[in-house]
Design an enzyme around this catalytic site. Structure first.
Site, PDB file in Angstrom:
ATOM      1  N   TRP A 106       0.860  -1.190   0.000  1.00  0.00           N
ATOM      2  CA  TRP A 106       0.000   0.000   0.000  1.00  0.00           C
ATOM      3  C   TRP A 106       0.890   1.231   0.000  1.00  0.00           C
ATOM      4  CZ3 TRP A 106      -3.122  -4.033   0.759  1.00  0.00           C
ATOM      5  CH2 TRP A 106      -4.508  -3.874   0.537  1.00  0.00           C
ATOM      6  N   ASN A 107       0.450   2.244  -0.738  1.00  0.00           N
ATOM      7  CA  ASN A 107       1.280   3.408  -1.017  1.00  0.00           C
ATOM      8  C   ASN A 107       1.774   4.142   0.237  1.00  0.00           C
ATOM      9  OD1 ASN A 107       2.027   6.073  -1.801  1.00  0.00           O
ATOM     10  ND2 ASN A 107       0.937   5.851  -3.721  1.00  0.00           N
ATOM     11  N   GLY A 140      -6.965   7.886   1.964  1.00  0.00           N
ATOM     12  CA  GLY A 140      -6.410   6.985   2.974  1.00  0.00           C
ATOM     13  C   GLY A 140      -7.264   6.944   4.229  1.00  0.00           C
ATOM     14  N   ASP A 143     -10.771   6.186   4.845  1.00  0.00           N
ATOM     15  CA  ASP A 143     -11.824   5.649   3.995  1.00  0.00           C
ATOM     16  C   ASP A 143     -13.251   6.061   4.332  1.00  0.00           C
ATOM     17  OD1 ASP A 143      -9.492   4.335   3.389  1.00  0.00           O
ATOM     18  OD2 ASP A 143     -10.336   2.326   3.422  1.00  0.00           O
ATOM     19  N   TRP A 159     -12.272   5.216  10.529  1.00  0.00           N
ATOM     20  CA  TRP A 159     -11.876   6.634  10.492  1.00  0.00           C
ATOM     21  C   TRP A 159     -12.968   7.553  11.025  1.00  0.00           C
ATOM     22  CZ3 TRP A 159      -7.078   8.373   9.816  1.00  0.00           C
ATOM     23  CH2 TRP A 159      -6.150   7.507   9.245  1.00  0.00           C
ATOM     24  N   GLU A 181      -3.881  -1.678  14.237  1.00  0.00           N
ATOM     25  CA  GLU A 181      -4.050  -0.729  13.132  1.00  0.00           C
ATOM     26  C   GLU A 181      -4.434   0.660  13.661  1.00  0.00           C
ATOM     27  OE1 GLU A 181      -6.959  -2.031  10.312  1.00  0.00           O
ATOM     28  OE2 GLU A 181      -6.456  -0.468   8.847  1.00  0.00           O
TER      29      GLU A 181
HETATM   30  C1  DGY Z   1      -9.191  -1.152   2.525  1.00  0.00           C
HETATM   31  O1  DGY Z   1      -9.292  -2.112   1.777  1.00  0.00           O
HETATM   32  O2  DGY Z   1      -9.773  -1.050   3.603  1.00  0.00           O
HETATM   33  C2  DGY Z   1      -8.249  -0.088   2.180  1.00  0.00           C
HETATM   34  O3  DGY Z   1      -8.245   0.930   3.096  1.00  0.00           O
HETATM   35  C3  DGY Z   1      -8.436   0.426   0.787  1.00  0.00           C
HETATM   36  O4  DGY Z   1      -7.253   1.063   0.506  1.00  0.00           O
END
Ligand code: DGY
Length: 453
Positions: free
Chosen positions: A39-40, A168, A170, A357, A400
């Protein structure tokens, strides 16, 4: 000075072990089951953790990320290095195989924190890392230019996102209204994988996913054509997190380009910085009293502050009166929860302490907020955030994200960027930019430059 792995102890050692455990050979997965690819912005931030005990591996991380750059300059948000069925949506849904060549990727980008990370890797030892950095600068330059060309074709000075995943962050409440205009007809019948792995209360709702998939369909149907996306994409919003990170990235790119003697890149980045600097003002809402999301299709500001709002101070100098107001509002936020910084206003009716988020605390956002605060002289507040971050990790391990009310961990386990931030922050409590005399600083002033003059 980097340490060897054997010199690490306790929490730092465990953090390094997580990074090594998630290393897939040149790139790192955010979390083995939940996010099994590169992931970026995860990857860029993970390089900081590696830099503490293995600088070569840190450079590999950013090199592998930028190796997936598309011909048009975009650096994609996911790189599907290997086939892996445990994640949805995979390469078939994105439909980028012809554009991305090999390996397949997603069709969108993510916040370009890479330049800021690379500036830090370079600053550790400019002579040792000069050649590696010099090879990456043109890629950063093209990516940053892509943002303005593809995501700000009207020249407003703010870049749009075409999908919540590009931010980022979401499922921020900011997206609820703009997403309500996205047609989800015919979407459905897909199987989410994330809720096989993580409790569904901690993840976006199914209704959110329908909208996410409708936007993936939109991009795939136009073959990710950026002109069509800019003109017709039903979701087109500018938000402070992405814009702050890009603005910061430009000033860090200018600093590196000057240090390495690349005047062309420095000049282009300086012009882009000026445009972004002026445009950022569009995100200020007098009603909310801060920098908020702007729905560019409807010209509407969002109704609440998010953790991205505080990144304005990471972006560059905020005028003193506003910086003081922001610091006091942030203090008020922190006083309402046990652990900061929540990702959304804890007093707002849409605050949800454990759902991704919409409330939880994220270590890497905390590090960026604290960095900006230090650069504005708010060192006590920055230290409070650093202590909060470490105490969450001590309480709930390298998850996370964390509930700001109870400290409980949420989402993925053994999470790379949480480990990376913990390790890097402990090793480098102060910012470490390229010294001003080496960057011949005609770069934008006010961020890290101030500390060296
Ligand atoms: C996810 O799959 O939850 C990611 O955040 C998408 O980038």
């Amino acid at each position: 000075m980097s340490l060897s792995f054997d010199q690490l102890h306790g929490t730092n050692k465990r953090a390094a072990e997580i990074l090594l455990g998630n290393d897939r050979g040149g790139y790192t997965v955010p979390s083995a089951k939940l996010y099994p690819f590169q992931w970026n912005w995860d990857s860029a931030l993970v390089a900081l953790g590696f830099s503490v005990f293995d600088p070569d591996r840190a450079w590999q991380e950013v090199e592998s990320l930028l190796s997936a750059q598309w011909d048009n300059g975009m650096v994609p948000h996911i790189i599907f290095w290997k086939e892996e069925k445990s994640y949805f949506p995979g390469p078939e849904q994105w439909g980028t195989t012809d554009i991305a060549k090999a390996p397949p990727t997603s069709g969108i980008t993510q916040p370009p924190v890479a330049a800021t990370v690379i500036e830090r890797l370079l600053a550790e030892d400019i002579d040792a890392h000069r050649d590696r950095a010099a090879k990456l600068l043109p890629k950063l330059d093209r990516w940053h230019q892509w943002f303005l060309d593809a995501r700000d074709p009207d020249g407003r000075g703010v870049v749009a996102i075409m999908h919540p995943w590009e931010s980022g962050r979401d499922n921020l409440p900011d997206w609820d209204r703009p997403l309500s205009f996205v047609d989800t007809t015919g979407i459905g019948g897909y199987h989410r994988r994330d809720t096989d792995i993580v409790n569904k209360d901690e993840r976006p709702k199914n209704n959110d996913y329908d909208h996410y998939m409708a936007l993936v369909r939109f991009g795939r149907d136009c073959n990710w054509n950026t002109d069509i996306i800019a003109r017709d994409c039903p979701f087109w919003v500018a938000e402070p997190g992405m814009n702050a990170i890009l603005r910061r990235a430009e000033s860090d790119l200018i600093r590196m380009a000057r240090c390495l003697g690349n005047d062309d890149i420095a000049a282009r980045a300086t012009a882009r910085f000026a445009r972004l600097d002026a445009g950022f003002e569009l995100l200020w809402s007098e009603t909310v009293g801060g920098y908020v999301t702007l729905d560019l299709r409807r010209g509407e500001h969002a109704i609440g502050l998010t953790s991205g709002s505080w990144l304005a101070m990471f972006a560059g100098p905020v005028e003193p009166a506003r910086a003081t107001t922001m610091a006091s509002t942030l203090t008020h936020w922190l006083d309402q929860v046990e652990h900061g910084v929540p990702s959304f206003d804890p007093a707002h009716e849409l605050f949800d302490s454990i759902r991704y988020w919409r409330g939880p605390v994220w270590a890497m956002i905390n590090w960026m907020i604290a960095t900006g605060l230090i650069e504005h002289g708010e060192t006590d507040l920055a230290e409070r955030i650093r202590r909060d971050t470490q105490s969450l990790i001590d309480q709930s391990d390298f998850r996370e994200y964390f509930c700001p009310v109870t400290g409980r961990g949420g989402g993925g386990t053994d999470f790379s960027w949480t480990a990376s931030m913990s390790l890097y922050w402990a090793a480098r409590p102060e910012t470490l930019p390229i010294p001003a005399h080496l960057s011949q600083s005609t770069a934008p002033t006010g961020t890290a430059d101030q500390e060296n003059t």
